[in-house]
Design a protein around this motif. Sequence first.
Motif, PDB file in Angstrom:
ATOM      1  N   GLY A 172      34.773  39.614  31.127  1.00 20.86           N
ATOM      2  CA  GLY A 172      35.264  40.782  31.871  1.00 20.86           C
ATOM      3  C   GLY A 172      35.649  40.430  33.302  1.00 20.86           C
ATOM      4  N   THR A 173      35.453  41.403  34.214  1.00 20.47           N
ATOM      5  CA  THR A 173      35.930  41.217  35.591  1.00 20.47           C
ATOM      6  C   THR A 173      34.793  41.089  36.606  1.00 20.47           C
ATOM      7  OG1 THR A 173      36.055  43.610  35.835  1.00 20.47           O
ATOM      8  CG2 THR A 173      38.092  42.481  35.193  1.00 20.47           C
ATOM      9  N   GLY A 174      33.580  40.769  36.132  1.00 18.20           N
ATOM     10  CA  GLY A 174      32.420  40.763  37.030  1.00 18.20           C
ATOM     11  C   GLY A 174      32.548  39.855  38.230  1.00 18.20           C
ATOM     12  N   ALA A 175      33.316  38.770  38.106  1.00 22.52           N
ATOM     13  CA  ALA A 175      33.437  37.831  39.231  1.00 22.52           C
ATOM     14  C   ALA A 175      34.512  38.252  40.227  1.00 22.52           C
ATOM     15  CB  ALA A 175      33.733  36.423  38.703  1.00 22.52           C
ATOM     16  N   ALA A 176      35.241  39.328  39.922  1.00 20.78           N
ATOM     17  CA  ALA A 176      36.295  39.799  40.835  1.00 20.78           C
ATOM     18  C   ALA A 176      35.800  41.013  41.605  1.00 20.78           C
ATOM     19  CB  ALA A 176      37.545  40.168  40.034  1.00 20.78           C
ATOM     20  N   LYS A 177      36.220  41.131  42.874  1.00 23.44           N
ATOM     21  CA  LYS A 177      35.878  42.336  43.640  1.00 23.44           C
ATOM     22  C   LYS A 177      36.988  43.340  43.364  1.00 23.44           C
ATOM     23  CE  LYS A 177      33.237  42.596  47.909  1.00 23.44           C
ATOM     24  NZ  LYS A 177      31.842  42.384  47.505  1.00 23.44           N
TER      25      LYS A 177
END
Length: 361
Positions: A194-199
């Motif tokens: 998913g996008t957990g590493a993106a702010k």
Amino acid sequence: MAKTGNIPVTLIDKSAHAETAFDSLGFGDAFSDHMLLCDWADGEWKSPRIVPREPLKVDPAALGLHYGQSVFEGLKAYRGTADNRIRLFRPDRNAQRLAASCNRLCIPAPGPDQLIDWISSLVAVEAKWIPEKFGEALYIRPMIFATEGHLAVRPANQYTLVIVAAPVGQYFAQYGRPLRVKAEDRYTRAASGGTGAAKTAGNYGATLKPMFEAASLGFDQLLWLDGDEHAFAEEAGQMNIFFRIGNEVITPELSGTILPGVTRDSVLSLLKQWGIKATARRISMAELRKEAESENLLEIFGAGTAAVVVPVDSIQYQDFDIRARPPSANSISQRLFQSLLAIQHGQVDDTNNWIQFVDTE
Ligand SMILES: *Cc1c(COP(=O)(O)O)cnc(C)c1O
């Protein structure tokens, strides 16, 4: 019209500075007078400008609002205690992370040097908004969102970058008391792939309901667990999480579901420089429970730009409480908190080259 570097500046008619309660700054209640705007169209970021802060005009079908094509950053400008010079803390890291977030969301990223230049220009215009007290700062929030009005789910052809700034004090209202945290074993913040590493905006909207539920039970913050089993520690709200077990400090490794915090990275560097063993690895709630029961879990703390470093008293996981020892004068979290702020306010030598000065003429 004034200019800073080659960016045109339109100054506000009446500053809100005099009406701002600088003696009781919270986090995000007050904003500075100006903002920086920049548009992306025809394949490039164009016409950066600093203007009075005011509502934006947005197409009602803006893709960023409908489908969450939106990313942001957060960093701080500090005043030097002795020299009063303006210091940005590791803005290169934020610029790189913004580019990585843009990449994940198919947003064209501004060049890192370009972004730092824009941030510096805004901070120079807003210099009087930087509080002087130790621990207070001007929080800088760059944000990019898709402005093109369209209904198809696809990357937009138009974006706006906005940078706003806010004088801030301490992040947690109950400062001075370690946080009570609930490990969230039902909802998930970020799943693998998913996008957990993106702010990116969507990561936060999805956390509001679980955060609200935990707050209504009296908790200060949530501990996010892995999305597969809800058995491994990941992040504490908008902070990275650290556990001191004996004389080793452990933080979850960057698995793709964890935001790579600039504060996290700085904490790991300082610990290594101090000769304290610091490890990034997966850590389970079962292991933490066992270490707490044998009294080896000495400290738990969160780290992030907003709060710097904050001690955690306990984490409730299902029906047991994982408790750290009470904070003491020689706790590592306290040393980290003081050391980071000392670097940020220029009270000690910046041996890691973490500071970038903003000079006002
Ligand atoms: C921003 C953020 C952090 C902390 O990152 P810093 O660069 O240290 O401020 C940690 N976790 C999440 C989810 C975040 O959004």
